[in-house]
Design a protein around this motif. Structure first.
Motif, mmCIF file in Angstrom:
data_model
loop_
_atom_site.group_PDB
_atom_site.id
_atom_site.type_symbol
_atom_site.label_atom_id
_atom_site.label_comp_id
_atom_site.label_asym_id
_atom_site.label_seq_id
_atom_site.Cartn_x
_atom_site.Cartn_y
_atom_site.Cartn_z
ATOM 1 N N GLY A 6 0.806 -1.218 0.000
ATOM 2 C CA GLY A 6 0.000 0.000 0.000
ATOM 3 C C GLY A 6 0.835 1.262 0.000
ATOM 4 O O GLY A 6 1.894 1.333 0.628
ATOM 5 N N GLY A 7 0.362 2.304 -0.699
ATOM 6 C CA GLY A 7 1.067 3.585 -0.751
ATOM 7 C C GLY A 7 2.346 3.530 -1.546
ATOM 8 O O GLY A 7 3.336 4.185 -1.204
ATOM 9 N N LYS A 8 2.323 2.769 -2.654
ATOM 10 C CA LYS A 8 3.535 2.505 -3.428
ATOM 11 C C LYS A 8 3.284 2.683 -4.920
ATOM 12 O O LYS A 8 2.145 2.752 -5.388
ATOM 13 N N ILE A 9 4.379 2.698 -5.684
ATOM 14 C CA ILE A 9 4.349 2.365 -7.100
ATOM 15 C C ILE A 9 5.116 1.059 -7.232
ATOM 16 O O ILE A 9 6.251 0.937 -6.749
ATOM 17 N N ILE A 44 9.446 10.126 -10.751
ATOM 18 C CA ILE A 44 9.630 8.908 -9.970
ATOM 19 C C ILE A 44 11.010 8.304 -10.229
ATOM 20 O O ILE A 44 11.370 8.019 -11.375
ATOM 21 N N LEU A 45 11.750 8.114 -9.148
ATOM 22 C CA LEU A 45 13.071 7.505 -9.194
ATOM 23 C C LEU A 45 13.015 6.149 -8.496
ATOM 24 O O LEU A 45 12.335 6.000 -7.473
ATOM 25 N N PRO A 46 13.731 5.151 -8.997
ATOM 26 C CA PRO A 46 13.684 3.834 -8.358
ATOM 27 C C PRO A 46 14.193 3.899 -6.924
ATOM 28 O O PRO A 46 15.259 4.452 -6.655
ATOM 29 N N GLY A 47 13.392 3.347 -6.015
ATOM 30 C CA GLY A 47 13.752 3.363 -4.613
ATOM 31 C C GLY A 47 13.448 4.654 -3.898
ATOM 32 O O GLY A 47 13.715 4.773 -2.691
ATOM 33 N N GLY A 48 12.889 5.646 -4.590
ATOM 34 C CA GLY A 48 12.624 6.946 -3.982
ATOM 35 C C GLY A 48 11.540 6.895 -2.924
ATOM 36 O O GLY A 48 10.544 6.186 -3.065
ATOM 37 N N ASN A 49 11.747 7.674 -1.860
ATOM 38 C CA ASN A 49 10.753 7.832 -0.793
ATOM 39 C C ASN A 49 10.121 9.200 -0.963
ATOM 40 O O ASN A 49 10.794 10.234 -0.832
ATOM 41 N N TYR A 50 8.809 9.239 -1.225
ATOM 42 C CA TYR A 50 8.127 10.490 -1.551
ATOM 43 C C TYR A 50 7.449 11.124 -0.340
ATOM 44 O O TYR A 50 6.697 12.069 -0.489
ATOM 45 N N GLU A 94 8.259 -6.241 -5.141
ATOM 46 C CA GLU A 94 7.550 -5.558 -6.237
ATOM 47 C C GLU A 94 7.672 -4.031 -6.147
ATOM 48 O O GLU A 94 7.345 -3.315 -7.103
ATOM 49 N N ILE A 95 8.115 -3.503 -5.010
ATOM 50 C CA ILE A 95 8.099 -2.054 -4.781
ATOM 51 C C ILE A 95 9.147 -1.353 -5.651
ATOM 52 O O ILE A 95 10.313 -1.744 -5.689
ATOM 53 N N TYR A 96 8.709 -0.292 -6.309
ATOM 54 C CA TYR A 96 9.596 0.559 -7.113
ATOM 55 C C TYR A 96 9.859 1.894 -6.408
ATOM 56 O O TYR A 96 10.974 2.393 -6.413
ATOM 57 N N SER A 97 8.801 2.493 -5.827
ATOM 58 C CA SER A 97 8.941 3.700 -5.016
ATOM 59 C C SER A 97 7.891 3.655 -3.923
ATOM 60 O O SER A 97 6.914 2.908 -4.003
ATOM 61 N N TYR A 98 8.080 4.484 -2.886
ATOM 62 C CA TYR A 98 7.165 4.410 -1.747
ATOM 63 C C TYR A 98 6.960 5.791 -1.139
ATOM 64 O O TYR A 98 7.482 6.786 -1.640
ATOM 65 N N ALA A 125 8.095 -9.926 -9.449
ATOM 66 C CA ALA A 125 8.851 -8.695 -9.247
ATOM 67 C C ALA A 125 9.821 -8.507 -10.406
ATOM 68 O O ALA A 125 10.516 -9.437 -10.811
ATOM 69 N N ALA A 126 9.866 -7.300 -10.963
ATOM 70 C CA ALA A 126 10.724 -7.055 -12.118
ATOM 71 C C ALA A 126 12.195 -7.109 -11.722
ATOM 72 O O ALA A 126 12.565 -6.680 -10.623
ATOM 73 N N PRO A 127 13.040 -7.633 -12.592
ATOM 74 C CA PRO A 127 14.483 -7.640 -12.308
ATOM 75 C C PRO A 127 14.996 -6.221 -12.056
ATOM 76 O O PRO A 127 14.487 -5.252 -12.622
ATOM 77 N N GLN A 128 15.982 -6.102 -11.198
ATOM 78 C CA GLN A 128 16.584 -4.825 -10.817
ATOM 79 C C GLN A 128 15.653 -3.902 -10.020
ATOM 80 O O GLN A 128 15.945 -2.703 -9.862
ATOM 81 N N ASN A 129 14.521 -4.424 -9.532
ATOM 82 C CA ASN A 129 13.735 -3.598 -8.619
ATOM 83 C C ASN A 129 14.584 -3.219 -7.409
ATOM 84 O O ASN A 129 15.422 -4.000 -6.952
ATOM 85 N N PRO A 130 14.404 -2.013 -6.858
ATOM 86 C CA PRO A 130 15.348 -1.511 -5.847
ATOM 87 C C PRO A 130 15.351 -2.266 -4.520
ATOM 88 O O PRO A 130 16.333 -2.169 -3.777
ATOM 89 N N PHE A 131 14.279 -3.009 -4.210
ATOM 90 C CA PHE A 131 14.237 -3.692 -2.918
ATOM 91 C C PHE A 131 14.288 -5.213 -3.053
ATOM 92 O O PHE A 131 14.013 -5.925 -2.084
ATOM 93 N N LEU A 132 14.639 -5.693 -4.223
ATOM 94 C CA LEU A 132 14.833 -7.133 -4.402
ATOM 95 C C LEU A 132 15.906 -7.630 -3.441
ATOM 96 O O LEU A 132 17.007 -7.080 -3.374
ATOM 97 N N GLY A 133 15.580 -8.674 -2.710
ATOM 98 C CA GLY A 133 16.566 -9.263 -1.813
ATOM 99 C C GLY A 133 16.686 -8.610 -0.467
ATOM 100 O O GLY A 133 17.425 -9.107 0.393
ATOM 101 N N ARG A 134 15.993 -7.497 -0.225
ATOM 102 C CA ARG A 134 16.067 -6.869 1.096
ATOM 103 C C ARG A 134 15.133 -7.610 2.046
ATOM 104 O O ARG A 134 13.929 -7.728 1.778
ATOM 105 N N PRO A 135 15.619 -8.115 3.162
ATOM 106 C CA PRO A 135 14.765 -8.854 4.098
ATOM 107 C C PRO A 135 13.586 -8.012 4.583
ATOM 108 O O PRO A 135 13.747 -6.843 4.962
ATOM 109 N N GLY A 136 12.392 -8.603 4.521
ATOM 110 C CA GLY A 136 11.195 -7.938 5.012
ATOM 111 C C GLY A 136 10.535 -6.987 4.037
ATOM 112 O O GLY A 136 9.452 -6.469 4.314
ATOM 113 N N ALA A 137 11.163 -6.716 2.904
ATOM 114 C CA ALA A 137 10.610 -5.770 1.934
ATOM 115 C C ALA A 137 9.944 -6.522 0.792
ATOM 116 O O ALA A 137 10.433 -7.566 0.353
ATOM 117 N N ARG A 138 8.825 -5.962 0.310
ATOM 118 C CA ARG A 138 8.176 -6.552 -0.849
ATOM 119 C C ARG A 138 9.004 -6.254 -2.101
ATOM 120 O O ARG A 138 9.297 -5.085 -2.398
#
Length: 348
Positions: free
Chosen positions: A165-168, A232-238, A192-196, A177-190
């Motif tokens: 929720g509250g994401k792109i 929108i920037l990958p991994g950006g917090n808005y 699929e998230i591109y920005s939040y 999840a698309a390859p090279q997504n910014p939170f791929l592999g981060r424990p506890g993070a979805r």
């Protein structure tokens, strides 16, 4: 008639000629997609996908949805290889098995009708009040599907990387999840998230490789107004709900443009160096003229280029280079006019 009056009359006639009604009589149309044969698909929030062809409207598919508040059948996108790969994607709110949620559904295109293929992304937060469901979906130049989601008035979801929720989001056409997504592999993070840090993003558009999004600002819970257009920037917090508008806080991405007094936006479209933003409560189409500066953009000016049709939700660049818009006067928040709701064609 004097020369000045004649000149003004000609200008008025030219402005009116730039807008034409494609079809009317729709019920809260939310998103458009253009088919290769010149027809259009359009979603109606109560749960219908319509096929618009030759000025006629046909039912393409009806889907069960939870249609309340801002929820129901929302976004629409065609597979990038359509019609060779005959898939249509929609975003809907659904109550099934006692679970209320938003999801991305894939349809198979069968000419004049569609059938459900499968769910490609499930478990996006939804709420009984139906507000802040996000709902815009669009394929980017990279062939991946981008999905805007709202925080359903649970503000902290926007900062929670364990929530959709509250994401792109950015996913493959198969829902991974698309390859090279910014939170791929981060424990506890979805993954699929591109920005939040988004409140209720309603639009997606690409221009010169850059991704732009339109987003609703607060409506009482943390002030009023401050509706945004963001780069929108990958991994950006808005920033939502930590900050509102132009915070000048290096921890968060500032908006590209803000309406301090409020201009809740629908979708936006990029055309010839400008962003065109559809306004709901603002009841206008606004053009933002852009200048590229370094690694970002600056808005040189903002101007209203179309008004008088009530609430505007969708705007897309058509294959003919015109802008196609939908009104949203039957969504419970507008003044219904004869013939509403409509698809309009506008030559900017």
């Amino acid at each position: 008639m004097g020369k000045r009056a004649l000149f003004l009359a000609l200008l008025l006639g030219l402005a009116q000629a730039r807008v034409e009604e494609v079809v009317g009589g729709l019920e809260v149309p939310w998103a458009l997609a253009f088919l290769p044969d010149g027809a259009m698909l359009v979603t109606e929030r109560p749960g219908r996908v319509r096929l618009v062809q030759g000025g006629q409207v046909h039912t393409y598919l009806e889907l069960p949805v939870y249609a309340r508040g801002e929820s129901g059948l929302l976004g629409l996108a065609l597979h990038p290889a359509f019609p060779r790969v005959p898939y249509v994607y929609v975003y809907r709110t659904v109550l099934e098995g006692g679970r209320l949620r938003n999801q991305v559904l894939r349809l198979r295109h069968l000419g004049e009708r569609g059938v459900v293929d499968r769910v490609v992304l499930d478990g996006i937060p939804a709420a009984e009040h139906g507000l802040h469901s996000g709902g815009r979906i669009a394929f980017g130049p990279d062939g991946h599907l981008y999905v805007t989601t709202g925080e359903v008035y649970q503000r902290e979801l926007a900062q929670d990387l364990a929530s959709l929720g509250g994401k792109i989001l950015r996913i493959t056409p198969e829902g991974e999840a698309a390859p090279q997504n910014p939170f791929l592999g981060r424990p506890g993070a979805r993954p699929e998230i591109y920005s939040y840090g988004h409140r209720n993003p309603q639009g997606l558009a690409w221009g010169e490789g850059a991704l732009f999004s339109s987003e609703h600002g607060p409506s009482g819970e943390q002030g009023f107004g401050h509706d945004e257009v963001n780069l929108i920037l990958p991994g950006g917090n808005y920033g939502w709900p930590r900050v509102v508008g132009q915070a000048r806080d290096p921890r968060y991405q500032d908006p590209l443009y803000v309406w301090p007094a409020g201009f809740p936006p629908g979708n936006l479209a990029y055309l010839r160096g400008s962003l065109y933003v559809a306004g709901l409560r603002g009841e206008a189409l606004v053009r933002l003229d852009l200048r590229k500066e370094g690694g970002g953009y600056r808005v040189l000016r903002a101007e209203t280029v179309l008004s008088g049709y009530g609430r505007l939700r969708e705007v897309q660049v058509g294959p003919d280079g015109a802008l196609y818009l939908t009104t949203s006067n039957r969504d419970g928040r507008g003044r219904v006019r004869a013939g509403d709701d409509r698809i309009l064609r506008f030559l900017p």
